[in-house]
Motif scaffolding. Structure first.
Motif, PDB file in Angstrom:
ATOM      1  N   ASP A 285       6.815  10.366  15.065  1.00  0.00           N
ATOM      2  CA  ASP A 285       6.525  11.333  16.136  1.00  0.00           C
ATOM      3  C   ASP A 285       5.136  11.215  16.743  1.00  0.00           C
ATOM      4  OD1 ASP A 285       8.976  12.662  16.411  1.00  0.00           O
ATOM      5  OD2 ASP A 285       8.607  13.744  14.557  1.00  0.00           O
TER       6      ASP A 285
ATOM      7  N   LEU B  13      -4.668  -0.563   7.398  1.00  0.00           N
ATOM      8  CA  LEU B  13      -5.087   0.223   8.559  1.00  0.00           C
ATOM      9  C   LEU B  13      -6.199   1.140   8.070  1.00  0.00           C
ATOM     10  CD1 LEU B  13      -4.756   1.392  11.416  1.00  0.00           C
ATOM     11  CD2 LEU B  13      -2.905   2.813  10.515  1.00  0.00           C
TER      12      LEU B  13
ATOM     13  N   PRO C 137       0.833  -1.208   0.000  1.00  0.00           N
ATOM     14  CA  PRO C 137       0.000   0.000   0.000  1.00  0.00           C
ATOM     15  C   PRO C 137       0.869   1.261   0.000  1.00  0.00           C
ATOM     16  CG  PRO C 137      -0.512  -1.443   1.875  1.00  0.00           C
ATOM     17  CD  PRO C 137       0.771  -1.922   1.283  1.00  0.00           C
TER      18      PRO C 137
ATOM     19  N   THR D   3       0.522  10.988   6.081  1.00  0.00           N
ATOM     20  CA  THR D   3      -0.709  10.633   6.792  1.00  0.00           C
ATOM     21  C   THR D   3      -0.405  10.036   8.165  1.00  0.00           C
ATOM     22  OG1 THR D   3      -0.787   8.382   5.891  1.00  0.00           O
ATOM     23  CG2 THR D   3      -1.853  10.135   4.586  1.00  0.00           C
TER      24      THR D   3
ATOM     25  N   ALA E 129       0.197   5.467   0.813  1.00  0.00           N
ATOM     26  CA  ALA E 129      -0.762   6.514   1.215  1.00  0.00           C
ATOM     27  C   ALA E 129      -0.207   7.841   0.679  1.00  0.00           C
ATOM     28  CB  ALA E 129      -0.955   6.489   2.709  1.00  0.00           C
ATOM     29  N   GLY E 130       0.431   8.651   1.525  1.00  0.00           N
ATOM     30  CA  GLY E 130       1.025   9.906   1.046  1.00  0.00           C
ATOM     31  C   GLY E 130       2.331   9.677   0.304  1.00  0.00           C
ATOM     32  N   GLY E 131       2.980   8.543   0.559  1.00  0.00           N
ATOM     33  CA  GLY E 131       4.227   8.201  -0.121  1.00  0.00           C
ATOM     34  C   GLY E 131       5.463   8.862   0.460  1.00  0.00           C
ATOM     35  N   THR E 132       5.335   9.604   1.547  1.00  0.00           N
ATOM     36  CA  THR E 132       6.499  10.352   2.049  1.00  0.00           C
ATOM     37  C   THR E 132       7.547   9.446   2.686  1.00  0.00           C
ATOM     38  OG1 THR E 132       5.425  10.855   4.166  1.00  0.00           O
ATOM     39  CG2 THR E 132       5.170  12.479   2.410  1.00  0.00           C
ATOM     40  N   ASP E 133       7.153   8.264   3.113  1.00  0.00           N
ATOM     41  CA  ASP E 133       8.140   7.254   3.526  1.00  0.00           C
ATOM     42  C   ASP E 133       8.441   6.304   2.370  1.00  0.00           C
ATOM     43  OD1 ASP E 133       8.999   7.611   6.259  1.00  0.00           O
ATOM     44  OD2 ASP E 133       6.949   7.173   6.866  1.00  0.00           O
ATOM     45  N   LEU E 134       7.396   5.853   1.709  1.00  0.00           N
ATOM     46  CA  LEU E 134       7.587   4.798   0.707  1.00  0.00           C
ATOM     47  C   LEU E 134       8.378   5.283  -0.505  1.00  0.00           C
ATOM     48  CD1 LEU E 134       6.789   1.819   0.588  1.00  0.00           C
ATOM     49  CD2 LEU E 134       4.991   2.475  -1.001  1.00  0.00           C
TER      50      LEU E 134
ATOM     51  N   TYR F 172      -1.349  15.446   8.231  1.00  0.00           N
ATOM     52  CA  TYR F 172      -0.966  16.308   9.368  1.00  0.00           C
ATOM     53  C   TYR F 172      -1.600  17.687   9.234  1.00  0.00           C
ATOM     54  CZ  TYR F 172       2.222  12.531  10.104  1.00  0.00           C
ATOM     55  OH  TYR F 172       2.721  11.276  10.314  1.00  0.00           O
TER      56      TYR F 172
ATOM     57  N   ASN G 264       2.293   6.993   9.233  1.00  0.00           N
ATOM     58  CA  ASN G 264       3.222   7.064  10.375  1.00  0.00           C
ATOM     59  C   ASN G 264       3.098   5.794  11.219  1.00  0.00           C
ATOM     60  OD1 ASN G 264       3.973   9.247  13.116  1.00  0.00           O
ATOM     61  ND2 ASN G 264       5.263   8.978  11.350  1.00  0.00           N
TER      62      ASN G 264
HETATM   63  C1  LIG Z   1      11.531  15.242   4.432  1.00  0.00           C
HETATM   64  C2  LIG Z   1      10.785  14.321   5.368  1.00  0.00           C
HETATM   65  C3  LIG Z   1      10.578  14.728   6.675  1.00  0.00           C
HETATM   66  C4  LIG Z   1       9.892  13.877   7.569  1.00  0.00           C
HETATM   67  N1  LIG Z   1       9.731  14.299   8.861  1.00  0.00           N
HETATM   68  C5  LIG Z   1       9.110  13.481   9.741  1.00  0.00           C
HETATM   69  C6  LIG Z   1       8.968  13.885  11.109  1.00  0.00           C
HETATM   70  O1  LIG Z   1       9.374  14.983  11.521  1.00  0.00           O
HETATM   71  N2  LIG Z   1       8.367  12.998  11.968  1.00  0.00           N
HETATM   72  C7  LIG Z   1       7.897  11.791  11.550  1.00  0.00           C
HETATM   73  O2  LIG Z   1       7.349  11.042  12.363  1.00  0.00           O
HETATM   74  N3  LIG Z   1       8.015  11.388  10.256  1.00  0.00           N
HETATM   75  C8  LIG Z   1       8.611  12.195   9.358  1.00  0.00           C
HETATM   76  N4  LIG Z   1       8.752  11.785   8.054  1.00  0.00           N
HETATM   77  C9  LIG Z   1       8.253  10.472   7.654  1.00  0.00           C
HETATM   78  C10 LIG Z   1       6.845  10.475   7.007  1.00  0.00           C
HETATM   79  O3  LIG Z   1       6.505  11.734   6.470  1.00  0.00           O
HETATM   80  C11 LIG Z   1       5.756  10.049   8.002  1.00  0.00           C
HETATM   81  O4  LIG Z   1       6.056   8.801   8.588  1.00  0.00           O
HETATM   82  C12 LIG Z   1       4.371   9.986   7.334  1.00  0.00           C
HETATM   83  O5  LIG Z   1       3.367   9.963   8.314  1.00  0.00           O
HETATM   84  C13 LIG Z   1       4.187   8.759   6.449  1.00  0.00           C
HETATM   85  O6  LIG Z   1       2.888   8.789   5.914  1.00  0.00           O
HETATM   86  P1  LIG Z   1       2.629   8.515   4.359  1.00  0.00           P
HETATM   87  O7  LIG Z   1       1.167   8.608   4.152  1.00  0.00           O
HETATM   88  O8  LIG Z   1       3.479   9.364   3.495  1.00  0.00           O
HETATM   89  O9  LIG Z   1       3.103   6.979   4.272  1.00  0.00           O
HETATM   90  P2  LIG Z   1       3.591   6.134   3.003  1.00  0.00           P
HETATM   91  O10 LIG Z   1       4.986   6.523   2.633  1.00  0.00           O
HETATM   92  O11 LIG Z   1       2.578   6.152   1.931  1.00  0.00           O
HETATM   93  O12 LIG Z   1       3.596   4.682   3.668  1.00  0.00           O
HETATM   94  C14 LIG Z   1       4.464   4.375   4.746  1.00  0.00           C
HETATM   95  C15 LIG Z   1       4.339   2.884   5.078  1.00  0.00           C
HETATM   96  O13 LIG Z   1       3.057   2.606   5.627  1.00  0.00           O
HETATM   97  C16 LIG Z   1       2.327   1.686   4.809  1.00  0.00           C
HETATM   98  N5  LIG Z   1       0.939   2.197   4.804  1.00  0.00           N
HETATM   99  C17 LIG Z   1       0.564   3.493   4.648  1.00  0.00           C
HETATM  100  N6  LIG Z   1      -0.755   3.623   4.843  1.00  0.00           N
HETATM  101  C18 LIG Z   1      -1.239   2.385   5.155  1.00  0.00           C
HETATM  102  C19 LIG Z   1      -2.523   1.872   5.475  1.00  0.00           C
HETATM  103  N7  LIG Z   1      -3.612   2.667   5.557  1.00  0.00           N
HETATM  104  N8  LIG Z   1      -2.642   0.544   5.742  1.00  0.00           N
HETATM  105  C20 LIG Z   1      -1.558  -0.283   5.690  1.00  0.00           C
HETATM  106  N9  LIG Z   1      -0.304   0.155   5.396  1.00  0.00           N
HETATM  107  C21 LIG Z   1      -0.146   1.470   5.120  1.00  0.00           C
HETATM  108  C22 LIG Z   1       3.029   1.681   3.455  1.00  0.00           C
HETATM  109  O14 LIG Z   1       2.905   0.446   2.793  1.00  0.00           O
HETATM  110  C23 LIG Z   1       4.475   1.957   3.880  1.00  0.00           C
HETATM  111  O15 LIG Z   1       5.077   0.771   4.327  1.00  0.00           O
HETATM  112  C24 LIG Z   1       9.412  12.607   7.136  1.00  0.00           C
HETATM  113  C25 LIG Z   1       9.623  12.217   5.784  1.00  0.00           C
HETATM  114  C26 LIG Z   1      10.296  13.054   4.917  1.00  0.00           C
HETATM  115  C27 LIG Z   1      10.509  12.610   3.489  1.00  0.00           C
END
Ligand SMILES: Cc1cc2nc3c(=O)[nH]c(=O)nc-3n(C[C@H](O)[C@H](O)[C@H](O)COP(=O)(O)OP(=O)(O)OC[C@H]3O[C@@H](n4cnc5c(N)ncnc54)[C@H](O)[C@@H]3O)c2cc1C
Length: 291
Positions: A122, A165, A27, A109, A29-34, A76, A113
């Motif tokens: 966080d 989730l 999956p 998202t 979501a926002g892709g900021t980790d993936l 957020y 996180n």
């Molecule tokens: C420049 C930068 C700064 C950042 N700063 C912070 C910070 O200060 N603090 C912090 O905690 N994080 C930080 N992050 C990390 C990230 O932004 C957060 O963890 C964010 O909440 C991830 O959400 P996402 O929707 O982008 O997840 P995604 O990248 O889309 O997914 C992350 C993981 O979760 C899984 N996933 C996502 N949604 C679901 C779902 N609904 N059900 C099952 N699996 C799912 C995906 O398969 C993947 O493994 C940062 C990242 C970057 C690139």
């Protein structure tokens, strides 16, 4: 160089379930980790992705059955702008405001996180200290997992490969107080070295004239100090039933320093994390006690 994964973008939750039940697919979501993983610099990138962004069933912030319920796709920015979150769980708004910068807050998202399971995530100590539960769903049905059971080991979650989730639920307890503190290298765009959430309810004062009420249902959760986000249960026990006095703060800080066994890594040393965690806790108790 990354690879080009194949991406499917369902609009309905049951279509997403069907895709996940059929083949190994990751999956997004926002892709900021993936998206960071897609460069293949951090291990094997996924070659099949299911994009959750179009699933409206995973959106929305509501209060129902005595709980604050946030769809997994809640960003957020949405948390920061939500009057419901500000009223019922301001500490989550505070935590959301410390994450990344505007671009990350617009796209990252809460569900991401949680599912990403970084010990430095966080919001995770806030969710642990607030006794959050996570609603998971798959073609097999829905189930609820307590946050205290959700991260069993480093970067592991209770999610089965075909599960999503769906929602994060936080029980709303009358009179619950919570505090949050993140320590990083700088104020913006930093990964935490220590992140802490403290929660309690005020009990009945032992004598009518006592200034501070004793704390009950104490929750102390930390991130970045172990392989998973953790509850500091010995320190919680040291705080339970005590008012937030200087003596309580000294003893709780000592208990926390003794209880934590953080790691050394590129961001910080174990000793720094232990000392800072104890000082942050001391300060939070002092602020709560008003002395
Ligand atoms: C420049 C930068 C700064 C950042 N700063 C912070 C910070 O200060 N603090 C912090 O905690 N994080 C930080 N992050 C990390 C990230 O932004 C957060 O963890 C964010 O909440 C991830 O959400 P996402 O929707 O982008 O997840 P995604 O990248 O889309 O997914 C992350 C993981 O979760 C899984 N996933 C996502 N949604 C679901 C779902 N609904 N059900 C099952 N699996 C799912 C995906 O398969 C993947 O493994 C940062 C990242 C970057 C690139």
């Amino acid at each position: 160089m990354g690879i080009e994964p194949s991406v499917t973008s369902p609009r309905l939750l049951h279509d997403a379930y069907a895709i996940l039940a059929e083949r190994p697919v990751r999956p997004i979501a926002g892709g900021t980790d993936l998206m960071v993983a897609l460069t293949a610099e951090l291990g094997e990138p996924p070659d099949q992705i299911v994009d959750l962004w179009g699933l409206d069933e995973l959106r929305g912030i509501t209060v129902d059955s005595g709980a604050l319920s946030l769809g997994a796709l809640t960003t957020y920015t949405e948390i920061r702008r939500s009057a419901v979150c500000r009223e019922h769980l301001p500490v989550l708004v505070e935590a959301a405001a410390t994450i990344g910068a505007a671009q990350i807050q617009n796209r990252g998202t809460l569900g991401g996180n949680v599912a990403n399971a970084s010990p430095a995530g966080d919001t995770l100590p806030v969710l642990l200290a607030a006794d959050a539960t996570f609603v998971l769903g798959s073609i097999r049905g829905e189930r609820t997992v307590a946050s205290s059971e959700f991260w069993p080991a480093y970067r592991r979650t209770a999610l089965a490969p075909d599960e999503l989730l769906l929602r994060i639920r936080i029980p709303l307890l009358a009179g619950r107080e919570m505090r949050f503190r993140k320590v990083g290298t700088r104020r913006a765009q930093s990964i935490s070295k220590v992140v802490m959430a403290l929660g309690w309810r005020d009990g009945e004062p032992a004598e009518p004239r006592s200034v501070a009420a004793p704390w009950t249902e104490v929750r102390l959760a930390l991130g970045s100090v172990a392989a998973t986000p953790i509850r500091a249960r010995a320190t919680e026990a040291a705080l339970e039933g005590r008012p937030p006095t200087p003596e309580t703060a000294d003893q709780a800080a000592e208990a926390l320093a003794a209880e934590l066994h953080p790691i050394d890594d590129v961001r910080s040393t174990a000793e720094y994390r232990r000392i800072v965690a104890a000082r942050v806790l001391h300060r939070l108790i002092r602020e709560a006690g008003g002395w």
